[in-house]
Scaffold this active site. Sequence first.
Site, PDB file in Angstrom:
ATOM      1  N   GLY A  56       9.183  -4.016  -2.438  1.00 31.81           N
ATOM      2  CA  GLY A  56      10.383  -4.020  -3.438  1.00 31.81           C
ATOM      3  C   GLY A  56       9.642  -4.679  -4.618  1.00 31.81           C
ATOM      4  O   GLY A  56       9.756  -4.318  -5.928  1.00 31.81           O
ATOM      5  N   HIS A  57       9.035  -6.197  -4.224  1.00 23.89           N
ATOM      6  CA  HIS A  57       8.496  -6.740  -5.571  1.00 23.89           C
ATOM      7  C   HIS A  57       7.518  -5.975  -6.242  1.00 23.89           C
ATOM      8  O   HIS A  57       6.999  -5.731  -7.245  1.00 23.89           O
ATOM      9  CB  HIS A  57       7.854  -7.977  -5.088  1.00 23.89           C
ATOM     10  N   VAL A  69      14.333  -0.609  -3.397  1.00 23.96           N
ATOM     11  CA  VAL A  69      13.502   0.017  -2.382  1.00 23.96           C
ATOM     12  C   VAL A  69      13.815  -0.349  -0.923  1.00 23.96           C
ATOM     13  O   VAL A  69      14.186  -1.579  -0.892  1.00 23.96           O
ATOM     14  CB  VAL A  69      11.867  -0.625  -2.487  1.00 23.96           C
ATOM     15  N   MET A  80       9.910 -15.349  -5.955  1.00 26.87           N
ATOM     16  CA  MET A  80       9.765 -16.661  -5.243  1.00 26.87           C
ATOM     17  C   MET A  80       8.610 -16.580  -4.238  1.00 26.87           C
ATOM     18  O   MET A  80       8.723 -17.323  -3.505  1.00 26.87           O
ATOM     19  CB  MET A  80      11.058 -16.917  -4.547  1.00 26.87           C
ATOM     20  N   TYR A  91       6.500 -14.609  -1.243  1.00 25.33           N
ATOM     21  CA  TYR A  91       6.511 -13.921   0.113  1.00 25.33           C
ATOM     22  C   TYR A  91       6.972 -12.389   0.000  1.00 25.33           C
ATOM     23  O   TYR A  91       7.970 -11.716   0.244  1.00 25.33           O
ATOM     24  CB  TYR A  91       7.671 -14.577   1.211  1.00 25.33           C
TER      25      TYR A  91
END
Length: 291
Positions: free
Chosen positions: A36-37, A176, A30, A32
């Site tokens: 971790g992404h 993460v 989504m 931002y």
Amino acid sequence: MKTIASIAELRAALAEHRRAGRTIGLVPTMGYLHVGHMELVRRARGENDVVVASIFVNPLQFGPNEDLAKYPRDLARDEKMLTEGGVDFLFAPGVADMYPQPMEAVVDLPKLGSELEGSVRPGHFAGVATVVTKLFNIVQPDRAYFGEKDFQQLQIIRRMVEDLAQPVTVVGVPTVREADGLACSSRNVYLTADERRAAAIVPKGLDEAERLIGSGVTDAAAVEKGVTEFLSNEPLARPEVVALRDPLTLEPVSEIGEKPVLLLLFVRFGTTKLLDNRVIAPKSARFAKVA
């Protein structure tokens, strides 16, 4: 990296790669983005010929009292991060692209989706399952990558893929964490400085559960009570869910035996709810094969 908003344009671009026999990995987000992404992107980049990331703030998964308009957005920043991460295509549709008319078809897993977070966010996981199914239909990936931090979401997507025979491999990627152990999350930006310092108690709550189980406590309610009391020692922390569950079915656990158990934490700091989890192997299971 090419940014695409149109479903038809993305399908046309990916069809060429599919005809050439290239594998496609999808990282749904989504936006931002945080580290971790980017770990999801790193895994996808290492395991596929073509990587597609999607950014779509999905209105179907927001409840009436949840402020969709306030969800953080910074597309230019996200595009820069994804380009540096080696993403080939960013699919960034608008609401009108994804939902040109009110949705009649909904994907719902009523049992898994009404547990835990679903019990306080009715309809949330139906919104997640519906948009993920639509993304799978659009991208037709070989693999799709999701973080283990949102463990309930991950298990719902896995079950959905299994039940609907969707031809995609769901890859769970370990959480993460920041330097103090707090799980990386887009929600962390909502924390005040004091709340952010206090939030370090959340991963310590996971450690406390592991300590209790490792010391031989087998009553799940006693572990849940002990972790709740531990978290409540932090004045800014309001534990909302401290639950031991079966890692596969998410069903409640009453007695801790030799099978691993999943601890799920939902802890509120001010207006921000943080999620974390850990699969814990009881001592007897960890050492069962040593002989």
